[in-house]
Design a protein around this motif. Structure first.
Motif, PDB file in Angstrom:
ATOM      1  N   LYS A 193       0.556  -1.423   0.140  1.00 29.96           N
ATOM      2  CA  LYS A 193       0.049   0.212  -0.320  1.00 29.96           C
ATOM      3  C   LYS A 193       1.034   1.192  -0.128  1.00 29.96           C
ATOM      4  O   LYS A 193       0.789   2.243  -0.908  1.00 29.96           O
ATOM      5  N   ASP A 194       1.858   1.247   0.454  1.00 31.39           N
ATOM      6  CA  ASP A 194       2.977   2.091   0.235  1.00 31.39           C
ATOM      7  C   ASP A 194       3.565   1.912  -0.658  1.00 31.39           C
ATOM      8  O   ASP A 194       5.196   3.786  -0.307  1.00 31.39           O
ATOM      9  N   PHE A 195       4.046   1.630  -0.894  1.00 32.39           N
ATOM     10  CA  PHE A 195       5.002   1.105  -2.162  1.00 32.39           C
ATOM     11  C   PHE A 195       4.878   2.390  -3.362  1.00 32.39           C
ATOM     12  O   PHE A 195       3.695   2.376  -4.134  1.00 32.39           O
ATOM     13  N   TYR A 196       5.404   2.718  -3.515  1.00 32.67           N
ATOM     14  CA  TYR A 196       5.541   4.272  -4.173  1.00 32.67           C
ATOM     15  C   TYR A 196       5.060   3.891  -5.907  1.00 32.67           C
ATOM     16  O   TYR A 196       5.277   2.341  -6.233  1.00 32.67           O
ATOM     17  N   VAL A 197       4.404   4.132  -6.921  1.00 36.35           N
ATOM     18  CA  VAL A 197       4.136   3.786  -8.052  1.00 36.35           C
ATOM     19  C   VAL A 197       4.272   4.915  -8.860  1.00 36.35           C
ATOM     20  O   VAL A 197       4.211   5.986  -8.435  1.00 36.35           O
ATOM     21  N   ILE A 198       5.044   4.895 -10.167  1.00 35.92           N
ATOM     22  CA  ILE A 198       5.291   5.779 -10.971  1.00 35.92           C
ATOM     23  C   ILE A 198       5.171   4.996 -12.638  1.00 35.92           C
ATOM     24  O   ILE A 198       4.791   3.919 -12.948  1.00 35.92           O
ATOM     25  N   ILE A 243      13.746  12.759  -6.046  1.00 37.03           N
ATOM     26  CA  ILE A 243      15.031  13.721  -5.557  1.00 37.03           C
ATOM     27  C   ILE A 243      15.861  12.934  -4.813  1.00 37.03           C
ATOM     28  O   ILE A 243      15.383  12.065  -3.739  1.00 37.03           O
ATOM     29  N   VAL A 244      16.926  13.748  -4.578  1.00 33.53           N
ATOM     30  CA  VAL A 244      17.961  13.887  -3.264  1.00 33.53           C
ATOM     31  C   VAL A 244      16.795  14.114  -1.747  1.00 33.53           C
ATOM     32  O   VAL A 244      15.735  15.215  -1.218  1.00 33.53           O
ATOM     33  N   GLY A 245      16.647  12.556  -1.359  1.00 36.18           N
ATOM     34  CA  GLY A 245      16.245  12.738   0.446  1.00 36.18           C
ATOM     35  C   GLY A 245      13.790  12.080  -0.646  1.00 36.18           C
ATOM     36  O   GLY A 245      13.771  12.281   0.790  1.00 36.18           O
ATOM     37  N   GLY A 246      14.610  12.089  -1.713  1.00 32.11           N
ATOM     38  CA  GLY A 246      12.891  11.785  -2.093  1.00 32.11           C
ATOM     39  C   GLY A 246      11.949  10.715  -1.283  1.00 32.11           C
ATOM     40  O   GLY A 246      12.831   9.966  -0.799  1.00 32.11           O
ATOM     41  N   SER A 247      10.850  10.109  -1.864  1.00 29.30           N
ATOM     42  CA  SER A 247       9.639   8.797  -1.774  1.00 29.30           C
ATOM     43  C   SER A 247       9.824   8.569  -2.742  1.00 29.30           C
ATOM     44  O   SER A 247       8.901   7.514  -2.564  1.00 29.30           O
ATOM     45  N   LEU A 248      10.497   8.458  -3.709  1.00 28.58           N
ATOM     46  CA  LEU A 248      10.263   7.717  -4.714  1.00 28.58           C
ATOM     47  C   LEU A 248      10.865   6.162  -4.427  1.00 28.58           C
ATOM     48  O   LEU A 248      11.737   6.211  -5.554  1.00 28.58           O
ATOM     49  N   ILE A 249      10.878   5.891  -4.086  1.00 25.90           N
ATOM     50  CA  ILE A 249      11.919   4.793  -3.089  1.00 25.90           C
ATOM     51  C   ILE A 249      11.496   3.449  -1.949  1.00 25.90           C
ATOM     52  O   ILE A 249      11.050   4.105  -1.599  1.00 25.90           O
ATOM     53  N   PHE A 286       0.518  -6.077 -12.658  1.00 22.19           N
ATOM     54  CA  PHE A 286       0.491  -7.540 -12.602  1.00 22.19           C
ATOM     55  C   PHE A 286      -0.014  -7.830 -14.515  1.00 22.19           C
ATOM     56  O   PHE A 286      -0.715  -6.590 -14.965  1.00 22.19           O
ATOM     57  N   PRO A 287       0.109  -8.460 -14.790  1.00 20.88           N
ATOM     58  CA  PRO A 287       0.435  -9.896 -14.157  1.00 20.88           C
ATOM     59  C   PRO A 287       1.974 -10.149 -13.984  1.00 20.88           C
ATOM     60  O   PRO A 287       2.230 -11.323 -12.905  1.00 20.88           O
ATOM     61  N   ALA A 288       2.911 -10.141 -14.710  1.00 20.62           N
ATOM     62  CA  ALA A 288       4.457  -9.901 -14.555  1.00 20.62           C
ATOM     63  C   ALA A 288       5.017  -8.453 -14.439  1.00 20.62           C
ATOM     64  O   ALA A 288       4.684  -7.954 -15.556  1.00 20.62           O
ATOM     65  N   ARG A 289       5.710  -8.707 -14.215  1.00 26.65           N
ATOM     66  CA  ARG A 289       6.941  -7.238 -14.044  1.00 26.65           C
ATOM     67  C   ARG A 289       8.153  -7.990 -14.259  1.00 26.65           C
ATOM     68  O   ARG A 289       8.394  -9.132 -13.230  1.00 26.65           O
ATOM     69  N   LEU A 290       9.287  -7.430 -14.346  1.00 22.50           N
ATOM     70  CA  LEU A 290      10.810  -7.328 -14.484  1.00 22.50           C
ATOM     71  C   LEU A 290      11.865  -6.821 -13.524  1.00 22.50           C
ATOM     72  O   LEU A 290      10.872  -5.535 -12.871  1.00 22.50           O
ATOM     73  N   LEU A 291      12.391  -7.485 -12.810  1.00 27.12           N
ATOM     74  CA  LEU A 291      13.035  -6.978 -11.364  1.00 27.12           C
ATOM     75  C   LEU A 291      14.422  -6.930 -11.614  1.00 27.12           C
ATOM     76  O   LEU A 291      15.380  -8.459 -11.641  1.00 27.12           O
ATOM     77  N   LEU A 292      15.334  -6.647 -11.971  1.00 26.64           N
ATOM     78  CA  LEU A 292      16.752  -6.650 -11.154  1.00 26.64           C
ATOM     79  C   LEU A 292      17.318  -6.150 -10.255  1.00 26.64           C
ATOM     80  O   LEU A 292      16.772  -4.518  -9.551  1.00 26.64           O
ATOM     81  N   SER A 293      18.378  -5.449  -9.989  1.00 25.73           N
ATOM     82  CA  SER A 293      20.258  -5.878  -9.119  1.00 25.73           C
ATOM     83  C   SER A 293      19.956  -4.231  -9.260  1.00 25.73           C
ATOM     84  O   SER A 293      20.345  -4.060 -10.206  1.00 25.73           O
ATOM     85  N   GLY A 294      19.987  -3.404  -8.720  1.00 29.23           N
ATOM     86  CA  GLY A 294      21.036  -2.229  -8.694  1.00 29.23           C
ATOM     87  C   GLY A 294      20.499  -1.325 -10.036  1.00 29.23           C
ATOM     88  O   GLY A 294      21.544  -0.197 -10.048  1.00 29.23           O
ATOM     89  N   ARG A 295      19.780  -0.834 -10.540  1.00 25.28           N
ATOM     90  CA  ARG A 295      19.361  -0.187 -11.401  1.00 25.28           C
ATOM     91  C   ARG A 295      17.773   0.412 -11.516  1.00 25.28           C
ATOM     92  O   ARG A 295      17.156   0.281 -10.213  1.00 25.28           O
ATOM     93  N   TYR A 296      17.865   1.989 -11.545  1.00 21.79           N
ATOM     94  CA  TYR A 296      16.550   2.301 -11.373  1.00 21.79           C
ATOM     95  C   TYR A 296      15.045   1.985 -11.700  1.00 21.79           C
ATOM     96  O   TYR A 296      15.585   0.949 -12.530  1.00 21.79           O
ATOM     97  N   GLY A 297      14.256   2.420 -11.671  1.00 16.70           N
ATOM     98  CA  GLY A 297      12.333   1.806 -11.753  1.00 16.70           C
ATOM     99  C   GLY A 297      12.403   1.873 -13.251  1.00 16.70           C
ATOM    100  O   GLY A 297      12.075   0.332 -13.246  1.00 16.70           O
ATOM    101  N   VAL A 298      13.151   2.398 -14.359  1.00 15.93           N
ATOM    102  CA  VAL A 298      13.077   2.503 -15.137  1.00 15.93           C
ATOM    103  C   VAL A 298      13.403   1.579 -15.866  1.00 15.93           C
ATOM    104  O   VAL A 298      12.214   0.357 -17.036  1.00 15.93           O
ATOM    105  N   LYS A 299      14.114   0.662 -15.620  1.00 13.26           N
ATOM    106  CA  LYS A 299      14.145  -0.597 -16.046  1.00 13.26           C
ATOM    107  C   LYS A 299      13.966  -2.156 -15.270  1.00 13.26           C
ATOM    108  O   LYS A 299      14.582  -3.483 -15.677  1.00 13.26           O
ATOM    109  N   ASN A 300      12.667  -1.798 -14.666  1.00 11.50           N
ATOM    110  CA  ASN A 300      12.363  -2.499 -14.342  1.00 11.50           C
ATOM    111  C   ASN A 300      10.612  -2.641 -14.599  1.00 11.50           C
ATOM    112  O   ASN A 300       9.072  -2.337 -14.148  1.00 11.50           O
TER     113      ASN A 300
END
Ligand code: MTE
Ligand code: MO
Length: 516
Positions: free
Chosen positions: A233-238, A288-294, A359-373
């Motif tokens: 519920k609290d996970f950011y959405v973009i 942004i620095v200190g931002g909540s999109l994480i 939903f139903p499926a997304r990619l997730l990987l380590s170390g790169r920003y959200g755009v790559k997911n």
């Protein structure tokens, strides 16, 4: 024609007719899925705006960026319709209804169809036809509004009734639109505006006294289940999608996998495969620095590698390209795609992915920003050439490795802390992707002197690192608190302030507090 209509009245009639048509555009998009100008205007805008301008705007607006753009498009179109109404009533007042309506519709088509073709690319035919139909309707409404009352006994006998009718329809449409957008904005605020903090709120501990301005004074040691996990519920959405994200019927969904022996996977088949499960931090490149999109959640799904190997990678494969149901595309170099921890996730915090998280499926990987997911995956395609995805075509960094980040969560900016202490509630997170975090420092004097915080190693090293600190204020006064993280290679976070475009923001998170 009616030579008595002033420019102002023509403008008002045009704006009212425009409001009706723009409301129809949004309404039919949401109820019947008919795509028109508002859907693609945002895509077109991000293509023509210089990246630095877009980056500047998105850094200030964050998750409000996309709703603001939509409101802007709606307001802009109504204003344009008003202008054309004024011109029709004055400059074009001598023309007959049909030529005048035709001229207005043509002007709108000339002004907006290039935006449709730019924004929608190959998929522009439908939105272009719909947009042209809407402008024809607008021209018709405008002519009805501008024509003498006698010509339209069915609509309204008198000018005042006519005006009331149009204004009423416009107001209704506007009200409906405002309610809808208000609801979306409220949702965005509740998703992104609340800081995803280190743990769920624990029961208040009797040993602590509330600190005014610091909403949660509980010492982090009192959290029995400190996990660093954000609730779904609290996970950011973009999302790039203006009006709505894809709604996918799992029963009919197929994930196409290209290669030497291409095949397709259904939802149940995907869920039947062996999974890799791990907590994973995701951060938007526009955070942004200190931002909540994480945020951080536990994701699981089969490794991408398993799916690709079943099809057999063609020799000469350079990248894997991802297609999504919303037209979003991305790509990954082969080494990242074949990393056993890169997954096609179908589960988040133990539940099937929610619609907004892909939903139903997304990619997730380590170390790169959200755009790559990419979310709402529809196809995995091995390609022999380097491919630029949706945001890369708009100038953003192709590799999108995360920059070292840190954020102070407590005390919050503006908090008033009573003199005394020691206060154990100081806390925040550091994040450096696959590099991990080796140290987080805190300063209470704007960065002149630094002290080391205590790292809470509760998550795998590629996740964010919660940290805590015990502070005894030296005395009353104003304090600027600053944090900075060091990555696993010992490199300190870049303190130079830089907007997020094109490869992630830099700078240090600073908050101002008072000790009273
Ligand atoms: N299909 C698709 N995938 C997408 C996007 C999108 O607009 N469409 N946005 C990306 C961006 S910019 C980010 S930051 C993440 C956000 O994922 P979340 O909403 O689950 O936090 O999704 C990425 N994947
Ligand atoms: Mo993002």
């Amino acid at each position: 024609m009616n030579p008595n209509i002033s420019a102002w009245r023509g403008g008002a009639i045009g704006a009212a007719a425009g409001a009706v048509v723009v409301a129809l555009m949004f309404g039919l998009r949401l109820s019947a899925g008919i795509q028109a100008l508002p859907d693609v205007a945002a895509d077109a805008m991000t293509l023509v705006l210089p990246g630095s301008v877009f980056g500047f705007l998105i850094d200030r607006l964050q998750e409000y960026g996309r709703p603001s753009l939509l409101v802007g498009v709606a307001v802009g179109l109504v204003a344009l319709c008003g202008l054309l109404g004024a011109i029709a009533a004055t400059r074009l007042s001598r023309l007959g209804h049909l030529p005048r309506g035709g001229a207005i519709a043509a002007a709108l088509a000339v002004l907006t169809l290039p935006i449709v073709f730019l924004g929608a690319g190959e998929d522009a035919v439908g939105p272009a036809i719909a947009t042209a139909a809407y402008w024809t309707l607008f021209a018709g409404l405008l002519e009805v509004g501008l024509s003498p009352a006698a010509a339209r006994p069915l609509v309204a006998q008198h000018a005042t009734e006519r005006r009331a009718l149009l204004l009423g329809a416009g107001a209704l449409a506007g009200l409906w639109l405002a309610t809808y957008l208000g609801g979306r904005l409220g949702r965005a605020a509740s998703l992104g505006g609340t800081r995803p903090t280190v743990a769920a709120t624990p029961p208040p501990s009797p040993a602590t006294t509330p600190i005014p301005g610091a909403t949660d004074p509980t010492p982090v040691d009192a959290f029995p289940g400190l996990k660093g996990i954000t609730t779904t519920k609290d996970f950011y959405v973009i999302t790039k999608n203006g009006l709505d994200d894809p709604t996918i019927d799992a029963g009919r969904w197929r994930l196409q996998i290209g290669g030497q022996r291409p095949y397709a996977l259904g939802y149940d088949e995907l869920r039947g495969l062996p999974v890799y499960e791990a907590p994973r931090t995701l951060e938007c490149i526009s955070n942004i620095v200190g931002g909540s999109l994480i945020s951080t959640a536990i994701f699981s799904g089969p490794p991408l590698k398993d799916l690709l190997e079943r099809a057999g990678l063609p020799t000469g494969t350079k990248e894997i390209r991802f297609n999504c149901a919303d037209g979003y595309t991305e790509s990954l170099p082969l080494d990242a795609a074949l990393d056993p921890t890169t997954i096609v996730a179908h589960t988040m915090n133990g539940e099937p992915l929610s619609k907004e998280h892909g939903f139903p499926a997304r990619l997730l990987l380590s170390g790169r920003y959200g755009v790559k997911n990419p979310k709402w995956l529809s196809a995995l395609v091995p390609v022999a050439q380097s491919y630029n995805g949706y945001w890369e075509q708009r100038g953003w960094n192709k590799d999108a490795f995360v920059r070292t980040f840190s954020r102070l969560d407590l005390p919050q900016d503006g908090a008033i802390v009573p003199a005394g202490g020691p206060y154990p509630f100081i806390r925040g997170v550091g994040y450096a992707g696959s590099r991990g975090i080796s140290k987080v420092e805190i300063s209470f004097d704007s960065g002149k002197t630094w002290d080391t915080t205590q790292l809470r190693r509760v998550l795998p090293r590629d996740n964010w690192m919660p940290f805590t600190y015990v502070w005894t204020p030296p005395g009353p006064g104003a304090y600027e608190v600053v944090v900075r993280a060091y990555d696993g290679d010992g490199l300190v976070q870049d303190a130079a302030e830089h907007d997020s475009f094109p490869d992630g923001a830099t700078g240090l998170h600073r908050t101002s507090i008072k000790v009273a």
